[in-house]
Motif scaffolding. Sequence first.
Motif, PDB file in Angstrom:
ATOM      1  N   TYR A 113       0.801  -1.115  -0.048  1.00 21.18           N
ATOM      2  CA  TYR A 113      -0.055   0.037   0.056  1.00 21.18           C
ATOM      3  C   TYR A 113       1.003   1.262  -0.133  1.00 21.18           C
ATOM      4  O   TYR A 113       1.736   1.495   0.720  1.00 21.18           O
ATOM      5  N   PRO A 114       0.646   2.270  -0.900  1.00 23.49           N
ATOM      6  CA  PRO A 114       1.542   3.348  -0.958  1.00 23.49           C
ATOM      7  C   PRO A 114       1.749   4.214   0.412  1.00 23.49           C
ATOM      8  O   PRO A 114       0.736   4.530   0.990  1.00 23.49           O
ATOM      9  N   SER A 115       2.951   4.432   0.397  1.00 23.72           N
ATOM     10  CA  SER A 115       3.564   5.058   1.581  1.00 23.72           C
ATOM     11  C   SER A 115       3.503   6.672   1.309  1.00 23.72           C
ATOM     12  O   SER A 115       3.991   7.124   0.253  1.00 23.72           O
ATOM     13  N   THR A 116       3.406   7.478   2.346  1.00 19.76           N
ATOM     14  CA  THR A 116       3.608   9.037   1.771  1.00 19.76           C
ATOM     15  C   THR A 116       4.804   9.367   2.109  1.00 19.76           C
ATOM     16  O   THR A 116       5.245  10.370   1.774  1.00 19.76           O
ATOM     17  N   THR A 117       5.727   8.420   2.786  1.00 17.08           N
ATOM     18  CA  THR A 117       7.131   8.847   3.090  1.00 17.08           C
ATOM     19  C   THR A 117       8.177   7.835   2.176  1.00 17.08           C
ATOM     20  O   THR A 117       9.252   8.289   1.788  1.00 17.08           O
ATOM     21  N   GLU A 118       8.103   6.644   2.422  1.00 19.19           N
ATOM     22  CA  GLU A 118       9.232   5.768   1.936  1.00 19.19           C
ATOM     23  C   GLU A 118       8.978   5.355   0.688  1.00 19.19           C
ATOM     24  O   GLU A 118       7.889   5.203   0.049  1.00 19.19           O
ATOM     25  N   ALA A 119      10.084   5.083   0.014  1.00 14.12           N
ATOM     26  CA  ALA A 119      10.021   4.667  -1.420  1.00 14.12           C
ATOM     27  C   ALA A 119       9.388   3.342  -1.867  1.00 14.12           C
ATOM     28  O   ALA A 119       8.813   3.276  -3.017  1.00 14.12           O
ATOM     29  N   GLN A 120       9.627   2.604  -0.820  1.00  8.27           N
ATOM     30  CA  GLN A 120       8.934   1.104  -1.020  1.00  8.27           C
ATOM     31  C   GLN A 120       9.835   0.606  -2.304  1.00  8.27           C
ATOM     32  O   GLN A 120      10.904   0.733  -2.467  1.00  8.27           O
ATOM     33  N   SER A 121       8.918   0.048  -3.229  1.00  5.08           N
ATOM     34  CA  SER A 121       9.509  -0.665  -4.663  1.00  5.08           C
ATOM     35  C   SER A 121       9.468   0.201  -5.680  1.00  5.08           C
ATOM     36  O   SER A 121       9.786  -0.223  -6.984  1.00  5.08           O
ATOM     37  N   VAL A 122       9.169   1.604  -5.497  1.00  4.76           N
ATOM     38  CA  VAL A 122       9.186   2.513  -6.590  1.00  4.76           C
ATOM     39  C   VAL A 122      10.174   3.527  -6.466  1.00  4.76           C
ATOM     40  O   VAL A 122      10.213   4.132  -5.383  1.00  4.76           O
ATOM     41  N   HIS A 123      11.181   3.575  -7.432  1.00  2.00           N
ATOM     42  CA  HIS A 123      12.219   4.369  -7.422  1.00  2.00           C
ATOM     43  C   HIS A 123      12.345   5.443  -8.129  1.00  2.00           C
ATOM     44  O   HIS A 123      12.460   5.256  -9.689  1.00  2.00           O
ATOM     45  N   LEU A 124      11.936   6.670  -7.893  1.00  2.00           N
ATOM     46  CA  LEU A 124      11.954   7.885  -8.908  1.00  2.00           C
ATOM     47  C   LEU A 124      12.918   8.867  -8.627  1.00  2.00           C
ATOM     48  O   LEU A 124      13.096   9.431  -7.278  1.00  2.00           O
TER      49      LEU A 124
END
Length: 214
Positions: A113-124
Amino acid sequence: MVTAPSASYAARLEIDYPGQMDRLSTFFRLIWAIPILMILGLLSGAGSTRYVTEAGKVVESSAGGITAGLFVATVLMILFRQHYPRWWFDFALELGRFGARVMAYLLLLTDRYPSTTEAQSVHLEVAYPDVEHGLNQWLPLVKWLLVLPHCVVLFVLGVAVALVTIFAWFAILFTGTYPRGLFDFVVGVGRWSTRVWAYAFLLATDVYPPFSLQ
């Protein structure tokens, strides 16, 4: 306009391949994404205000969201001051990263579920620009026009992404995995649109984005 090799372009997007995915989360994805989509919409969408005049006429006025205000302010700063405040850039980039996480979740590219702070698995990542030496102060006025060919192609690719996502939804429900080739295609479209965003709307580079999924 100069086209850079995709590997060296100022904007870079990578999404980790998830491997085995949760069938239950995938099945209810549209429902579970509603709250985070509402938050993203409040931050980046347009709002409207209604009021009644003394004559009893209902008047509605609209105003852009935070992203629209930042875009206009950045255009003016580059145009008249040749300056891009770092905190403006960092905020716009973090908002873009949040939006990328939300879209990755909605398009089934991740179960997290999308975090408002952590990059998780999406790196932009987008390189902070050298405004005085790296940006043309007049180009922001026409960048939106220059990317119209990209917008046409991305619209067509967006339709393809929608169809691929529907197919992937069934594939995940039956096999528990997102077909790797289709995953790479959707990420490639996201990578393409990210470069267009960085060029025409984040205004972080004057290097024209390549027509490429890589």
